[in-house]
Motif scaffolding. Structure first.
Motif, PDB file in Angstrom:
ATOM      1  N   MET A   1     -49.094   6.526 -20.446  1.00  0.00           N
ATOM      2  CA  MET A   1     -48.856   7.956 -20.392  1.00  0.00           C
ATOM      3  C   MET A   1     -49.907   8.609 -19.513  1.00  0.00           C
ATOM      4  O   MET A   1     -50.497   8.000 -18.665  1.00  0.00           O
ATOM      5  CB  MET A   1     -48.850   8.542 -21.811  1.00  0.00           C
ATOM      6  CG  MET A   1     -47.636   8.088 -22.618  1.00  0.00           C
ATOM      7  SD  MET A   1     -46.104   8.623 -21.856  1.00  0.00           S
ATOM      8  CE  MET A   1     -46.280  10.371 -21.988  1.00  0.00           C
ATOM      9  N   TYR A  70     -46.188  13.540 -16.095  1.00  0.00           N
ATOM     10  CA  TYR A  70     -45.226  12.485 -16.416  1.00  0.00           C
ATOM     11  C   TYR A  70     -44.953  11.618 -15.195  1.00  0.00           C
ATOM     12  O   TYR A  70     -44.835  12.096 -14.064  1.00  0.00           O
ATOM     13  CB  TYR A  70     -43.921  13.090 -16.916  1.00  0.00           C
ATOM     14  CG  TYR A  70     -44.001  13.635 -18.321  1.00  0.00           C
ATOM     15  CD1 TYR A  70     -44.478  12.860 -19.373  1.00  0.00           C
ATOM     16  CD2 TYR A  70     -43.585  14.936 -18.596  1.00  0.00           C
ATOM     17  CE1 TYR A  70     -44.549  13.354 -20.664  1.00  0.00           C
ATOM     18  CE2 TYR A  70     -43.647  15.434 -19.883  1.00  0.00           C
ATOM     19  CZ  TYR A  70     -44.137  14.647 -20.911  1.00  0.00           C
ATOM     20  OH  TYR A  70     -44.206  15.148 -22.182  1.00  0.00           O
ATOM     21  N   ASN A  73     -41.436   6.293 -15.244  1.00  0.00           N
ATOM     22  CA  ASN A  73     -40.935   5.634 -16.451  1.00  0.00           C
ATOM     23  C   ASN A  73     -40.792   6.615 -17.609  1.00  0.00           C
ATOM     24  O   ASN A  73     -39.908   6.473 -18.451  1.00  0.00           O
ATOM     25  CB  ASN A  73     -41.833   4.461 -16.844  1.00  0.00           C
ATOM     26  CG  ASN A  73     -43.251   4.900 -17.180  1.00  0.00           C
ATOM     27  OD1 ASN A  73     -43.850   5.678 -16.444  1.00  0.00           O
ATOM     28  ND2 ASN A  73     -43.790   4.409 -18.275  1.00  0.00           N
ATOM     29  N   ASP A  74     -41.650   7.640 -17.660  1.00  0.00           N
ATOM     30  CA  ASP A  74     -41.522   8.662 -18.694  1.00  0.00           C
ATOM     31  C   ASP A  74     -40.213   9.427 -18.541  1.00  0.00           C
ATOM     32  O   ASP A  74     -39.472   9.637 -19.514  1.00  0.00           O
ATOM     33  CB  ASP A  74     -42.684   9.662 -18.613  1.00  0.00           C
ATOM     34  CG  ASP A  74     -44.036   9.027 -18.843  1.00  0.00           C
ATOM     35  OD1 ASP A  74     -44.155   8.212 -19.777  1.00  0.00           O
ATOM     36  OD2 ASP A  74     -44.974   9.345 -18.083  1.00  0.00           O
ATOM     37  N   SER A  77     -37.162   7.326 -19.313  1.00  0.00           N
ATOM     38  CA  SER A  77     -37.037   7.149 -20.756  1.00  0.00           C
ATOM     39  C   SER A  77     -36.519   8.416 -21.424  1.00  0.00           C
ATOM     40  O   SER A  77     -35.602   8.372 -22.261  1.00  0.00           O
ATOM     41  CB  SER A  77     -38.401   6.771 -21.349  1.00  0.00           C
ATOM     42  OG  SER A  77     -38.402   6.866 -22.763  1.00  0.00           O
ATOM     43  N   ALA A  78     -37.093   9.571 -21.055  1.00  0.00           N
ATOM     44  CA  ALA A  78     -36.717  10.832 -21.693  1.00  0.00           C
ATOM     45  C   ALA A  78     -35.248  11.143 -21.519  1.00  0.00           C
ATOM     46  O   ALA A  78     -34.608  11.716 -22.415  1.00  0.00           O
ATOM     47  CB  ALA A  78     -37.563  11.969 -21.133  1.00  0.00           C
ATOM     48  N   ASN A 250     -43.396  14.031 -26.152  1.00  0.00           N
ATOM     49  CA  ASN A 250     -43.178  12.846 -26.978  1.00  0.00           C
ATOM     50  C   ASN A 250     -42.900  13.269 -28.415  1.00  0.00           C
ATOM     51  O   ASN A 250     -43.413  14.284 -28.889  1.00  0.00           O
ATOM     52  CB  ASN A 250     -44.403  11.941 -26.957  1.00  0.00           C
ATOM     53  CG  ASN A 250     -44.631  11.315 -25.611  1.00  0.00           C
ATOM     54  OD1 ASN A 250     -45.599  11.632 -24.947  1.00  0.00           O
ATOM     55  ND2 ASN A 250     -43.756  10.424 -25.216  1.00  0.00           N
ATOM     56  N   TRP A 257     -38.471  11.637 -27.763  1.00  0.00           N
ATOM     57  CA  TRP A 257     -38.811  12.845 -27.020  1.00  0.00           C
ATOM     58  C   TRP A 257     -38.181  14.051 -27.694  1.00  0.00           C
ATOM     59  O   TRP A 257     -37.152  13.930 -28.373  1.00  0.00           O
ATOM     60  CB  TRP A 257     -38.285  12.770 -25.580  1.00  0.00           C
ATOM     61  CG  TRP A 257     -38.820  11.617 -24.803  1.00  0.00           C
ATOM     62  CD1 TRP A 257     -38.309  10.350 -24.758  1.00  0.00           C
ATOM     63  CD2 TRP A 257     -39.994  11.611 -23.988  1.00  0.00           C
ATOM     64  NE1 TRP A 257     -39.090   9.558 -23.951  1.00  0.00           N
ATOM     65  CE2 TRP A 257     -40.132  10.307 -23.458  1.00  0.00           C
ATOM     66  CE3 TRP A 257     -40.924  12.579 -23.625  1.00  0.00           C
ATOM     67  CZ2 TRP A 257     -41.158   9.954 -22.612  1.00  0.00           C
ATOM     68  CZ3 TRP A 257     -41.954  12.219 -22.773  1.00  0.00           C
ATOM     69  CH2 TRP A 257     -42.067  10.929 -22.272  1.00  0.00           C
TER      70      TRP A 257
END
Length: 394
Positions: A1, A70, A73-74, A77-78, A250, A257
């Protein structure tokens, strides 16, 4: 992160203002503290637009190991995105004003940092291409530090969401809606499959500007603005998908999320443009209402961007918010889905597939009440129908 240093104040924003594009400093509050941000583009005059990028001025911009904001990958994912496996053949166009002289090298730095596929100008079918508003490689417009940071933000968000996409940067000669609109038409002529517009001016009639933004078969996206309730064009056009904004964090839920409406996200009811036939949600507005869908935009939950064309002393790894983040994200999700659906407008498809979105039901961007300012179940002004949950609504 990521690392976020909150509370360092507005000292960095007191730096000298560049002569071409003055900065307007604003503080954007959030539940996690006070994020200090600055606009990187001048306020628009009639007939022109300003970019909707907000730079964080209170974070460490020097880290190359774990940049603030962010990461790809964040975001993947979100929003539950098939970014690494999506089919190729899509070209996302970025339309902005003026020139970013380091666009290609900064794009390479961002993609290398996060292990994304190489995307350069090399070869007969280059992954990245930059042209002026007439589609030529030269002459390019004059360089402009504020818009250069907007360009870096846009290119990096396309890379984060659709790393296998080709990217076309079309640079308008100025921030006039006529020149930006010409750049949109050029992007369409050069076979862009999606076009992102991270800018806006005052509400305006489609009767004047639809010549530019009505591009059948191409998903045209525009940011809704960063000043809370208030209509912005081209987001108020019936021919674009208006991208609103959220605060993304998160969470310990199944998704991992949570999102609320960002207090700065633009929303509104056009004074000029009638309700499109596809805008079937109850909006509380008798005309074209915005936004349609949304993505992260809160500077307090911002994204990593790399820009080396120094503006007001900010250079290197930066953290950005604003609905300028949401527009290229949404355009790139359309690309992951394979482009504008056949027989349906891009925005209209979302209205008939709203169950495939993350409904955002909390937060507000003003005091105009339910629907247009307050997030709630179903459609609302700041976040539209919601945020991507895969590509099913796109």
């Amino acid at each position: 992160m990521f690392n976020r240093l909150v509370g360092a104040g507005l000292a960095a924003a007191a730096l000298a203002v560049a002569p071409i594009v003055p900065s307007v400093v604003s503080a954007q509050p959030s539940a996690q503290g006070q994020a200090h941000s600055a606009r990187v583009c001048a306020a628009p005059v009639p007939g022109s637009a300003a970019c909707d990028a907000l730079i964080r001025t209170d974070v460490n911009h020097s880290s190359t190991v774990n940049p603030a904001g962010y990461h790809p990958n964040d975001l993947q994912s979100a929003y539950n995105l098939p970014s690494s496996t999506a089919v190729s053949g899509q070209t996302v166009a970025i339309v902005d004003a003026y020139d970013d002289p380091y666009a290609a090298s900064d794009l390479s730095t961002y993609r290398s940092q996060f292990g994304l596929p190489v995307c350069t100008t090399a070869g007969t079918n280059p992954c990245f291409k930059k042209v002026n508003q007439n589609g030529q490689a030269s002459p390019l417009p004059r360089a402009n530090g504020g818009w250069a940071q907007e360009i870096s933000l846009d290119l990096d968000m396309v890379s984060a969401i659709c790393p296998n996409c080709h990217i076309l940067l079309v640079e308008a000669s100025s921030a006039s809606l006529a020149n930006l609109g010409t750049a949109v038409r050029t992007a369409a002529a050069l076979h862009a499959t999606e076009i992102s517009n991270s800018y806006g001016g005052g509400d305006a009639p489609d009767s004047t500007y639809s010549f530019y933004y009505n591009q059948p078969g191409i998903a045209v996206v525009a940011s809704s603005g960063d000043s809370g309730y208030g209509t912005e064009y081209p987001a108020s056009s019936a021919y674009v998908t208006a991208a609103g904004g959220t605060s993304l964090r998160n969470a310990s839920n199944l998704r991992g999320w949570s999102e609320t409406a960002w207090s700065g996200a633009g929303s509104g009811c056009s004074s000029y443009n009638p309700t499109p036939s596809w805008q079937t949600a109850s909006t509380g507005c008798s005309m074209r209402a915005e936004a349609d869908v949304s993505a992260v935009a809160d500077p307090n939950t911002g994204v990593s961007v790399y820009d080396s064309y120094s503006y007001q002393g900010f250079r290197g790894w930066l953290e950005f918010g604003g609905t300028s983040v949401a527009s290229p994200i949404i355009a790139s999700v359309y690309a992951l889905a394979g482009g504008e659906p056949a027989g349906s407008s891009a925005a209209g498809y979302a209205y008939s597939h709203a169950s495939s979105l993350n409904d955002v039901t909390q937060g507000s961007n003003g005091s105009c009440g339910p629907r247009l300012c307050d997030a709630g179940i179903g459609w609302d002004g700041p976040t539209g129908l919601g945020t991507p949950n895969g590509t099913g609504a796109f």
